[in-house]
Motif scaffolding. Structure first.
Motif, PDB file in Angstrom:
ATOM      1  N   ARG A  76       0.839  -1.206   0.000  1.00  0.00           N
ATOM      2  CA  ARG A  76       0.000   0.000   0.000  1.00  0.00           C
ATOM      3  C   ARG A  76       0.867   1.247   0.000  1.00  0.00           C
ATOM      4  O   ARG A  76       0.545   2.241  -0.669  1.00  0.00           O
ATOM      5  CB  ARG A  76      -0.922  -0.011   1.217  1.00  0.00           C
ATOM      6  N   PHE A  77       1.954   1.216   0.746  1.00  0.00           N
ATOM      7  CA  PHE A  77       2.869   2.357   0.783  1.00  0.00           C
ATOM      8  C   PHE A  77       3.475   2.616  -0.594  1.00  0.00           C
ATOM      9  O   PHE A  77       3.552   3.763  -1.062  1.00  0.00           O
ATOM     10  CB  PHE A  77       3.964   2.096   1.812  1.00  0.00           C
ATOM     11  N   VAL A  78       3.894   1.556  -1.293  1.00  0.00           N
ATOM     12  CA  VAL A  78       4.509   1.692  -2.611  1.00  0.00           C
ATOM     13  C   VAL A  78       3.497   2.204  -3.623  1.00  0.00           C
ATOM     14  O   VAL A  78       3.813   3.059  -4.464  1.00  0.00           O
ATOM     15  CB  VAL A  78       5.113   0.346  -3.052  1.00  0.00           C
ATOM     16  N   HIS A  79       2.262   1.701  -3.564  1.00  0.00           N
ATOM     17  CA  HIS A  79       1.237   2.181  -4.495  1.00  0.00           C
ATOM     18  C   HIS A  79       0.986   3.678  -4.293  1.00  0.00           C
ATOM     19  O   HIS A  79       0.754   4.409  -5.258  1.00  0.00           O
ATOM     20  CB  HIS A  79      -0.061   1.396  -4.304  1.00  0.00           C
ATOM     21  N   GLY A  80       1.024   4.133  -3.031  1.00  0.00           N
ATOM     22  CA  GLY A  80       0.871   5.568  -2.769  1.00  0.00           C
ATOM     23  C   GLY A  80       2.015   6.382  -3.351  1.00  0.00           C
ATOM     24  O   GLY A  80       1.801   7.484  -3.862  1.00  0.00           O
ATOM     25  N   LEU A  81       3.248   5.852  -3.279  1.00  0.00           N
ATOM     26  CA  LEU A  81       4.385   6.554  -3.871  1.00  0.00           C
ATOM     27  C   LEU A  81       4.250   6.642  -5.390  1.00  0.00           C
ATOM     28  O   LEU A  81       4.557   7.676  -5.992  1.00  0.00           O
ATOM     29  CB  LEU A  81       5.691   5.836  -3.516  1.00  0.00           C
ATOM     30  N   ARG A  82       3.770   5.581  -5.999  1.00  0.00           N
ATOM     31  CA  ARG A  82       3.672   5.570  -7.458  1.00  0.00           C
ATOM     32  C   ARG A  82       2.595   6.503  -7.977  1.00  0.00           C
ATOM     33  O   ARG A  82       2.666   6.957  -9.116  1.00  0.00           O
ATOM     34  CB  ARG A  82       3.415   4.140  -7.939  1.00  0.00           C
ATOM     35  N   LYS A  83       1.614   6.809  -7.155  1.00  0.00           N
ATOM     36  CA  LYS A  83       0.589   7.760  -7.585  1.00  0.00           C
ATOM     37  C   LYS A  83       1.161   9.163  -7.748  1.00  0.00           C
ATOM     38  O   LYS A  83       0.614   9.967  -8.504  1.00  0.00           O
ATOM     39  CB  LYS A  83      -0.562   7.781  -6.564  1.00  0.00           C
ATOM     40  N   ASP A  84       2.216   9.464  -7.026  1.00  0.00           N
ATOM     41  CA  ASP A  84       2.852  10.789  -7.099  1.00  0.00           C
ATOM     42  C   ASP A  84       4.322  10.594  -7.444  1.00  0.00           C
ATOM     43  O   ASP A  84       5.210  11.181  -6.816  1.00  0.00           O
ATOM     44  CB  ASP A  84       2.691  11.512  -5.766  1.00  0.00           C
ATOM     45  N   ASN A  85       4.574   9.792  -8.461  1.00  0.00           N
ATOM     46  CA  ASN A  85       5.928   9.356  -8.769  1.00  0.00           C
ATOM     47  C   ASN A  85       6.853  10.518  -9.126  1.00  0.00           C
ATOM     48  O   ASN A  85       8.021  10.546  -8.723  1.00  0.00           O
ATOM     49  CB  ASN A  85       5.893   8.334  -9.908  1.00  0.00           C
ATOM     50  N   GLU A  86       6.356  11.485  -9.896  1.00  0.00           N
ATOM     51  CA  GLU A  86       7.212  12.592 -10.336  1.00  0.00           C
ATOM     52  C   GLU A  86       7.672  13.437  -9.150  1.00  0.00           C
ATOM     53  O   GLU A  86       8.849  13.823  -9.083  1.00  0.00           O
ATOM     54  CB  GLU A  86       6.459  13.459 -11.346  1.00  0.00           C
ATOM     55  N   ALA A  87       6.769  13.719  -8.232  1.00  0.00           N
ATOM     56  CA  ALA A  87       7.160  14.509  -7.056  1.00  0.00           C
ATOM     57  C   ALA A  87       8.138  13.736  -6.184  1.00  0.00           C
ATOM     58  O   ALA A  87       9.104  14.311  -5.661  1.00  0.00           O
ATOM     59  CB  ALA A  87       5.918  14.893  -6.253  1.00  0.00           C
ATOM     60  N   VAL A  88       7.915  12.438  -6.026  1.00  0.00           N
ATOM     61  CA  VAL A  88       8.832  11.614  -5.225  1.00  0.00           C
ATOM     62  C   VAL A  88      10.207  11.580  -5.869  1.00  0.00           C
ATOM     63  O   VAL A  88      11.238  11.730  -5.194  1.00  0.00           O
ATOM     64  CB  VAL A  88       8.270  10.190  -5.077  1.00  0.00           C
ATOM     65  N   LEU A  89      10.253  11.403  -7.190  1.00  0.00           N
ATOM     66  CA  LEU A  89      11.530  11.360  -7.895  1.00  0.00           C
ATOM     67  C   LEU A  89      12.269  12.695  -7.776  1.00  0.00           C
ATOM     68  O   LEU A  89      13.487  12.733  -7.574  1.00  0.00           O
ATOM     69  CB  LEU A  89      11.305  11.013  -9.366  1.00  0.00           C
ATOM     70  N   ALA A  90      11.527  13.808  -7.874  1.00  0.00           N
ATOM     71  CA  ALA A  90      12.155  15.123  -7.736  1.00  0.00           C
ATOM     72  C   ALA A  90      12.708  15.322  -6.327  1.00  0.00           C
ATOM     73  O   ALA A  90      13.805  15.850  -6.142  1.00  0.00           O
ATOM     74  CB  ALA A  90      11.142  16.221  -8.066  1.00  0.00           C
ATOM     75  N   GLY A  91      11.951  14.874  -5.327  1.00  0.00           N
ATOM     76  CA  GLY A  91      12.415  15.029  -3.956  1.00  0.00           C
ATOM     77  C   GLY A  91      13.639  14.197  -3.634  1.00  0.00           C
ATOM     78  O   GLY A  91      14.424  14.564  -2.761  1.00  0.00           O
TER      79      GLY A  91
END
Length: 212
Positions: free
Chosen positions: A156-171
């Protein structure tokens, strides 16, 4: 009682599950805990003066009262009660070198005794390294590895990260962030709450400008 307290009592199968090991601060006796445990296992009625002499030889410089307090609190006994989930999370998310030696050994025993816990500890440490060292160049490979594990909560945590993948990658890759902006917003919110209902917007504006 609060509703959460009632729920916690209703969920437990027995009163023994409510037992939690008391939190202790680091003590000068801690480096000699293994010796004390082994000594008390072999001879439970050994005098404290003998124990004091035995640990003074390798370098203990504390007082006899500190040793007595350490023993009467049961800190030389093995940890029979597992830590609470919150305390276990704290140990899992802490750097191993920052944990006291007995906490690190106890955590290692818990991890090695449960294969899912071994995998969880590995994933937590990998994610911590990704955050602190900004290793976010290939997040899909790491998330795919997590999804292959039998850990539904992490899925569930990983699916949440993938929903906002671009922001996570930028961070995880860019050297800049919105931390200063968030800090200013938090400071303004604090000032606004301090004067809520007691001051005008003009005074709030002056306080914000003077606190920059």
């Amino acid at each position: 009682m609060s509703l959460n307290t009632v729920k916690r009592y209703a969920r437990i199968p027995s009163a023994e599950d409510l037992r939690r090991p008391p939190p202790y601060r680091h003590s000068m006796v801690d480096p000699y805990r293994d010796h004390l445990r082994a000594r008390l296992t072999r001879q439970p009625d050994v005098p404290v003066t003998h124990l004091l002499a035995e640990i003074r030889a390798p370098g203990y410089s504390g007082s006899a009262n500190l040793l007595v307090r350490h023993l009467t609190q049961g800190r030389a006994e093995p940890e029979r009660v597992p830590p609470s989930p919150r305390r276990l999370v704290t140990r899992l998310t802490s750097k191993p070198e920052n944990l006291p030696a007995h906490h690190r050994r106890h955590l290692d025993d818990l991890i090695t005794g449960c294969p899912p816990m071994t995998t969880l500890a590995q994933r937590v440490r990998e994610f911590a390294a990704t955050l602190t060292r900004r290793r976010g160049r290939d997040p899909d490979a790491r998330t795919d590895a997590v999804l292959a594990d039998d850990l539904p909560a992490l899925h569930r945590f990983v699916h949440g990260l993938r929903k906002d993948n671009e922001a996570v990658l930028a961070g995880l890759t860019l050297p800049h962030g919105n931390d200063p902006t968030e800090g200013v917003v938090n400071k303004i919110t604090l000032l606004k709450r301090q004067t809520h209902g007691r001051a005008s917007s003009a005074l709030l504006r002056k306080r914000i400008l003077l606190n920059q």
